[in-house]
Design an enzyme around this catalytic site. Structure first.
Site, PDB file in Angstrom:
ATOM      1  N   LYS A  84       0.855  -1.187   0.000  1.00  0.00           N
ATOM      2  CA  LYS A  84       0.000   0.000   0.000  1.00  0.00           C
ATOM      3  C   LYS A  84       0.896   1.245   0.000  1.00  0.00           C
ATOM      4  O   LYS A  84       1.763   1.401   0.862  1.00  0.00           O
ATOM      5  CB  LYS A  84      -0.871  -0.040   1.259  1.00  0.00           C
ATOM      6  CG  LYS A  84      -2.288   0.435   1.062  1.00  0.00           C
ATOM      7  CD  LYS A  84      -3.139   0.054   2.248  1.00  0.00           C
ATOM      8  CE  LYS A  84      -4.416   0.845   2.263  1.00  0.00           C
ATOM      9  NZ  LYS A  84      -5.173   0.638   3.500  1.00  0.00           N
TER      10      LYS A  84
HETATM   11  O1  G3P Z   1      -7.722   1.358   5.202  1.00  0.00           O
HETATM   12  C1  G3P Z   1      -8.050   2.593   4.693  1.00  0.00           C
HETATM   13  C2  G3P Z   1      -9.419   3.109   5.018  1.00  0.00           C
HETATM   14  O2  G3P Z   1     -10.378   2.126   4.851  1.00  0.00           O
HETATM   15  C3  G3P Z   1      -9.515   3.875   6.311  1.00  0.00           C
HETATM   16  O3  G3P Z   1     -10.824   4.138   6.695  1.00  0.00           O
HETATM   17  O4  G3P Z   1     -12.443   4.795   8.432  1.00  0.00           O
HETATM   18  O5  G3P Z   1     -10.044   5.513   8.647  1.00  0.00           O
HETATM   19  O6  G3P Z   1     -11.524   6.539   6.948  1.00  0.00           O
HETATM   20  P1  G3P Z   1     -11.214   5.321   7.730  1.00  0.00           P
END
Ligand code: G3P
Length: 216
Positions: A84
């Protein structure tokens, strides 16, 4: 649409994998920090032992050379590791190099269609548009997914669209309607997908009626 779980919590990953529907796992530095894991390599090995699918591991370097070096170290841990990489200039340069060497990348922190085009042109295996974080600032996150799916279709890009930063089941449903390739879900949302009150009411009634028949 493939289903990934968005967590670094081994208990959640195990429970989700036990459902038999899990195709992969996404992690990020914040999710790993939340679980308090200091040994990232050991965590990734454990995740790879539980799930046989794409496991996203994020770099924390920000220059091309350092990203490539870190990516190669992470990729050597297991064949299922996908690197990533943040959607910055240095990140795109690294994606280009890594993809030419056959290392799979997931370009993360994507918030616009133009960024998604660049990720595809760099040769990303996955692109991760963050829908929830756009919704949080009054932009329509799912509209971005629709735009990227259309653009990638227009040009036959091979990069797969991974819907990230999912907050609720409607994000999942809309992602499927739009033809996204992958949706990564927090454990809570995965559980919400299963539940329906009419299913619970219906099952209760079926079992009660069956019980009455047996006792009659
Ligand atoms: O893994 C990346 C993403 O899904 C993070 O989500 O909830 O931190 O905006 P969030």
């Amino acid at each position: 649409m493939r289903i990934f779980i968005d967590t670094a919590n081994l208990k959640e990953i195990k429970e989700a994998a036990d459902m038999g529907l899990l195709d992969g796992v996404t992690t990020n530095p914040s999710l790993v920090a939340k679980e308090g894991y200091k040994d990232f390599k050991d965590l990734l090995i454990k995740i790879c032992e539980i799930v046989d699918g794409d496991i996203s591991a994020e770099v924390v370097s920000t220059t091309c050379n350092e990203i490539v070096k870190e990516a190669k170290e992470l990729a050597s841990i297991h064949k299922n590791i996908v690197i990533k990489i943040p959607l910055i200039k240095e990140g795109l340069k690294a994606v280009k190099i890594l993809s030419s060497e056959g290392i799979k990348t997931n370009v993360t922190l994507c918030f616009s269609p133009s960024q998604a085009v660049l990720a595809a042109k760099a040769g990303a295996y996955l692109v991760s548009p963050f829908v929830g974080r756009l919704d949080d600032i009054s932009h329509n996150g799912m509209e971005l997914i629709s735009q990227i799916v259309t653009i990638y279709g227009n040009y036959g890009f091979n990069t797969q669209v991974l819907v990230a930063s999912v907050r609720h089941p409607l994000h999942f449903v809309e992602a499927a309607m739009m033809g996204a390739d992958v949706c990564t879900l927090p454990f809570k949302v995965l559980e919400q997908l299963v539940k329906h009150p009419l299913t619970d009411i219906g099952l209760k009634k079926f079992l009660e009626d069956w019980d009455k028949l047996k006792k009659s």
